[in-house]
Design a protein around this motif. Structure first.
Motif, PDB file in Angstrom:
ATOM      1  N   UNK A  95     -22.424  -8.210-103.742  1.00  0.00           N
ATOM      2  CA  UNK A  95     -21.115  -7.559-103.824  1.00  0.00           C
ATOM      3  C   UNK A  95     -20.141  -8.398-104.649  1.00  0.00           C
ATOM      4  N   UNK A  96     -19.382  -7.737-105.501  1.00  0.00           N
ATOM      5  CA  UNK A  96     -18.408  -8.455-106.322  1.00  0.00           C
ATOM      6  C   UNK A  96     -17.029  -8.439-105.701  1.00  0.00           C
ATOM      7  N   UNK A  97     -16.809  -7.632-104.689  1.00  0.00           N
ATOM      8  CA  UNK A  97     -15.506  -7.507-104.071  1.00  0.00           C
ATOM      9  C   UNK A  97     -15.680  -7.261-102.587  1.00  0.00           C
ATOM     10  N   UNK A  98     -14.619  -7.491-101.847  1.00  0.00           N
ATOM     11  CA  UNK A  98     -14.586  -7.169-100.421  1.00  0.00           C
ATOM     12  C   UNK A  98     -13.198  -6.652-100.093  1.00  0.00           C
ATOM     13  N   UNK A  99     -13.145  -5.669 -99.215  1.00  0.00           N
ATOM     14  CA  UNK A  99     -11.882  -5.149 -98.711  1.00  0.00           C
ATOM     15  C   UNK A  99     -11.708  -5.671 -97.295  1.00  0.00           C
ATOM     16  N   UNK A 100     -10.652  -6.401 -97.065  1.00  0.00           N
ATOM     17  CA  UNK A 100     -10.342  -6.891 -95.726  1.00  0.00           C
ATOM     18  C   UNK A 100      -9.593  -5.781 -94.994  1.00  0.00           C
ATOM     19  N   UNK A 101     -10.184  -5.308 -93.899  1.00  0.00           N
ATOM     20  CA  UNK A 101      -9.549  -4.240 -93.123  1.00  0.00           C
ATOM     21  C   UNK A 101      -8.757  -4.787 -91.944  1.00  0.00           C
ATOM     22  N   UNK A 102      -9.234  -5.869 -91.338  1.00  0.00           N
ATOM     23  CA  UNK A 102      -8.543  -6.421 -90.167  1.00  0.00           C
ATOM     24  C   UNK A 102      -8.932  -7.876 -89.987  1.00  0.00           C
ATOM     25  N   UNK A 103      -7.981  -8.652 -89.493  1.00  0.00           N
ATOM     26  CA  UNK A 103      -8.215 -10.039 -89.110  1.00  0.00           C
ATOM     27  C   UNK A 103      -7.278 -10.298 -87.935  1.00  0.00           C
ATOM     28  N   UNK A 104      -7.833 -10.689 -86.794  1.00  0.00           N
ATOM     29  CA  UNK A 104      -7.006 -10.847 -85.600  1.00  0.00           C
ATOM     30  C   UNK A 104      -7.546 -11.968 -84.721  1.00  0.00           C
ATOM     31  N   UNK A 105      -6.644 -12.580 -83.972  1.00  0.00           N
ATOM     32  CA  UNK A 105      -6.972 -13.620 -82.996  1.00  0.00           C
ATOM     33  C   UNK A 105      -6.720 -13.034 -81.613  1.00  0.00           C
ATOM     34  N   UNK A 106      -7.631 -13.310 -80.670  1.00  0.00           N
ATOM     35  CA  UNK A 106      -7.453 -12.829 -79.305  1.00  0.00           C
ATOM     36  C   UNK A 106      -6.131 -13.360 -78.754  1.00  0.00           C
ATOM     37  N   UNK A 107      -5.441 -12.546 -78.000  1.00  0.00           N
ATOM     38  CA  UNK A 107      -4.095 -12.859 -77.517  1.00  0.00           C
ATOM     39  C   UNK A 107      -3.954 -14.243 -76.886  1.00  0.00           C
ATOM     40  N   UNK A 108      -4.840 -14.672 -75.977  1.00  0.00           N
ATOM     41  CA  UNK A 108      -4.610 -15.987 -75.356  1.00  0.00           C
ATOM     42  C   UNK A 108      -4.808 -17.171 -76.302  1.00  0.00           C
TER      43      UNK A 108
END
Length: 188
Positions: A95-108
């Motif tokens: 793959x030459x590209x990537x689409x970042x859809x989500x990045x998250x850290x658990x609340x605690x």
């Protein structure tokens, strides 16, 4: 070259002295970035939230990548600390590209640098897999993620680096890239 998304991968374990705190009152552990199969019951699905179901409806599962950041000092059944969801190019090719859809850290675990750690490890993993650019389309409520991405070198772009083969035409196998939208973009 990237392995199929239905296989687990582990990479980039850090030494105990270099990783951020994983929860209040605990010492740092050894953090590990893993790619897990992207499905509704996957580890990290709860952290990502409804974005996972939406992306799996819109893109072939073979192009979805779910990465989780885990602490090896915690029990193996413990939930991940953070997660990221991406869509990449054609799975049979580099793959030459990537689409970042989500990045998250658990609340605690928020506020300890885990989001930055996940992003840094993720970009290193993608670069190793041959990805040359990462795109993100900020939406309503993405202010914190936008700030994190901009601090990591992402810049605003419209149609910067997009080629005709990356624009959706008539095939379901290509993601919808709207070149007129205010994307964040980073070359790797």
């Amino acid at each position: 070259m990237s392995s199929p998304s239905n296989k687990r991968r582990t990479r980039y374990a850090a030494s105990p002295g270099t990783s951020p705190n994983t929860s209040p009152g605990t010492s740092p552990g050894t953090l590990l970035l893993r790619e897990v199969p992207a499905h509704a019951g996957a580890p990290g699905a709860g952290i990502i939230g409804p974005a996972l179901e939406r992306v799996l409806r819109e893109a072939p599962a073979a192009r979805c990548r779910l990465y989780v950041l885990t602490d090896l000092g915690r029990p193996s059944a413990a939930a991940p600390l953070a997660a990221a969801l991406l869509e990449t190019g054609t799975p049979r090719h580099v793959p030459e590209w990537a689409l970042l859809h989500a990045l998250a850290v658990a609340t605690p675990h928020r506020g300890g640098g885990l989001g930055r750690r996940l992003l840094d490890d993720l970009l290193m993993e993608l670069r190793a897999d041959g990805v040359r650019a990462v795109w993100f389309l900020p939406g309503h409520g993405d202010d914190d993620l936008r700030a994190l991405l901009e601090s990591a070198g992402f810049r605003s772009a419209t149609n910067h680096g997009l080629s005709r083969e990356n624009e959706r035409t008539d095939g379901y196998d290509e993601p919808e890239i709207r070149p007129w939208a205010p994307w964040l973009f980073r070359e790797l």
